[in-house]
Design a protein around this motif. Structure first.
Motif, short mmCIF file in Angstrom:
data_model
loop_
_atom_site.label_atom_id
_atom_site.label_comp_id
_atom_site.label_asym_id
_atom_site.label_seq_id
_atom_site.Cartn_x
_atom_site.Cartn_y
_atom_site.Cartn_z
N SER A 51 0.86 -1.18 0.00
CA SER A 51 0.00 0.00 0.00
C SER A 51 0.89 1.23 0.00
O SER A 51 2.11 1.13 0.14
CB SER A 51 -0.93 0.01 1.21
OG SER A 51 -0.18 0.06 2.42
N SER A 52 0.30 2.40 -0.15
CA SER A 52 1.07 3.64 -0.20
C SER A 52 0.34 4.73 0.57
O SER A 52 -0.89 4.80 0.56
CB SER A 52 1.29 4.08 -1.65
OG SER A 52 1.90 5.35 -1.70
N GLU A 53 1.11 5.59 1.23
CA GLU A 53 0.55 6.74 1.94
C GLU A 53 0.72 8.03 1.14
O GLU A 53 0.35 9.10 1.62
CB GLU A 53 1.26 6.89 3.30
CG GLU A 53 1.11 5.68 4.23
CD GLU A 53 -0.32 5.50 4.70
OE1 GLU A 53 -1.09 6.47 4.68
OE2 GLU A 53 -0.67 4.37 5.08
N LEU A 54 1.25 7.93 -0.08
CA LEU A 54 1.57 9.13 -0.84
C LEU A 54 0.35 9.82 -1.42
O LEU A 54 0.30 11.04 -1.51
CB LEU A 54 2.54 8.78 -1.97
CG LEU A 54 3.94 8.32 -1.56
CD1 LEU A 54 4.72 7.89 -2.79
CD2 LEU A 54 4.67 9.44 -0.82
N PHE A 78 5.57 6.12 -8.57
CA PHE A 78 4.55 7.15 -8.45
C PHE A 78 5.08 8.50 -8.94
O PHE A 78 6.30 8.74 -8.94
CB PHE A 78 4.09 7.28 -7.00
CG PHE A 78 3.44 6.04 -6.43
CD1 PHE A 78 2.10 5.78 -6.66
CD2 PHE A 78 4.18 5.14 -5.68
CE1 PHE A 78 1.50 4.64 -6.15
CE2 PHE A 78 3.59 4.00 -5.16
CZ PHE A 78 2.25 3.75 -5.40
N CYS A 80 5.98 11.81 -8.12
CA CYS A 80 6.33 12.47 -6.86
C CYS A 80 6.94 13.85 -7.07
O CYS A 80 7.76 14.30 -6.27
CB CYS A 80 7.30 11.58 -6.07
SG CYS A 80 6.52 10.13 -5.32
N ARG A 138 9.60 10.02 2.62
CA ARG A 138 8.45 9.94 1.71
C ARG A 138 8.90 9.80 0.26
O ARG A 138 8.28 9.07 -0.53
CB ARG A 138 7.56 11.17 1.87
CG ARG A 138 6.81 11.20 3.20
CD ARG A 138 5.94 12.44 3.32
NE ARG A 138 4.88 12.47 2.32
CZ ARG A 138 3.72 11.85 2.44
NH1 ARG A 138 3.48 11.11 3.53
NH2 ARG A 138 2.80 11.93 1.50
N GLN A 141 9.53 6.34 -0.89
CA GLN A 141 8.35 5.53 -1.16
C GLN A 141 7.81 5.74 -2.57
O GLN A 141 6.83 5.11 -2.96
CB GLN A 141 7.25 5.86 -0.15
CG GLN A 141 7.65 5.59 1.29
CD GLN A 141 6.61 6.08 2.29
OE1 GLN A 141 5.56 6.60 1.91
NE2 GLN A 141 6.89 5.91 3.57
N CYS A 142 8.44 6.62 -3.32
CA CYS A 142 7.96 6.92 -4.67
C CYS A 142 8.19 5.76 -5.63
O CYS A 142 7.54 5.67 -6.67
CB CYS A 142 8.62 8.18 -5.20
SG CYS A 142 8.08 9.68 -4.33
N VAL A 144 8.71 1.44 -5.60
CA VAL A 144 8.63 0.22 -4.80
C VAL A 144 9.32 -0.88 -5.58
O VAL A 144 8.94 -1.19 -6.72
CB VAL A 144 7.17 -0.17 -4.51
CG1 VAL A 144 7.11 -1.45 -3.69
CG2 VAL A 144 6.45 0.96 -3.79
#
Length: 254
Positions: A51-54, A78, A80, A138, A141-142, A144
């Motif tokens: 999952s992602s929080e972005l 993602f 970003c 953060r 997390q861009c 994975v």
């Protein structure tokens, strides 16, 4: 010349005693007892739900559901650009706070500043550094990448879509290392131990595989009086997939 055959009673008794002894020994020899089959499910050793929080848009999604990947391969990337700009702004704020702190140190050396002003400037610089570091996390997390080799089990997002923050969008698993999860009567713990062998008949393929117990659950369910076992296929093939079910047959000595 005639020969008389004389049968003594003990000459007939001894063979009968010997036969009776053999039967007793055979009765005392341990025999294998096949227990009632128990159901089991094949599961992967390594599995992860991503999952992602972005809250960012997907720009790269090189794999489709069911496709294989190697450890370190890109799974998703993602957009970003906003997070990158925020990180750059935070780095600039940290540099500004650092300059202010160094200026206060210079002023104190020349008897033009106070210790209080230096402490405040240092705290602001440390706060700015922490904020920049948080944004750097953060940014990490861009993209994975795969933590292990395996396959895409479930894929709930497409390119150009923005997955909901915190909601799983991909499930990956390692299909090269599979285990069998079994629930057996707890009374079997009288004779069952790690290393015990059993055969596992897979429902979906109809094939039977030699297997063995690798772990025994840490607790017994007091309601059902059962315990969890984890087994492993000795020589699996590529026909066995995670999620398949089957029957495990155990034998024990009597």
């Amino acid at each position: 010349m005639s020969v008389a055959l004389v049968l003594r009673p003990w000459s007939l008794v001894l063979p009968l005693v010997a036969l009776a002894g053999v039967a007793q020994v055979q009765a005392e020899m341990p025999a294998a007892r096949r227990e009632a089959p128990v159901r089991g499910v094949v599961r992967p050793v390594d599995q992860a739900t991503l999952s992602s929080e972005l809250g960012a848009r997907v720009v790269e999604l090189p794999l489709k559901e069911g496709e294989a990947f190697q450890r370190g391969d890109l799974l998703v990337a993602f957009d970003c650009r906003r997070q990158q700009a925020e990180h750059q702004a935070a780095e600039a704020a940290h540099r500004e706070a650092r300059i202010a702190y160094e200026s206060q140190v210079y002023l104190q050396r020349n008897q033009a500043g106070s210790r209080f002003d230096i402490d405040v400037a240092r705290a602001r610089a440390e706060k700015a550094r922490a904020e920049a570091d948080a944004l750097k996390v953060r940014l990490d997390q861009c993209t994975v990448v795969a933590p292990f080799r395996g396959r895409i089990a479930e894929l709930g997002v497409h390119r150009h879509e923005t997955p909901q923050a915190g909601r799983p969008f991909m499930t990956i698993l390692d299909d090269s290392a599979l285990e069998i999860e079994l629930i057996v009567p707890s009374v079997w713990l009288r004779w069952l131990a790690v290393g015990a062998t059993f055969s596992f008949l897979v429902d979906e393929t109809g094939a039977t595989y030699a297997s063995h117990v690798i772990r025994i659950g840490a607790a017994v369910d007091p309601v059902s009086q059962t315990v969890k076992l984890i087994g492993r296929l000795d020589n699996p093939d590529d026909k066995v997939l995670a999620g398949m079910s089957g029957s495990a047959a155990f034998e024990r000595g009597m």
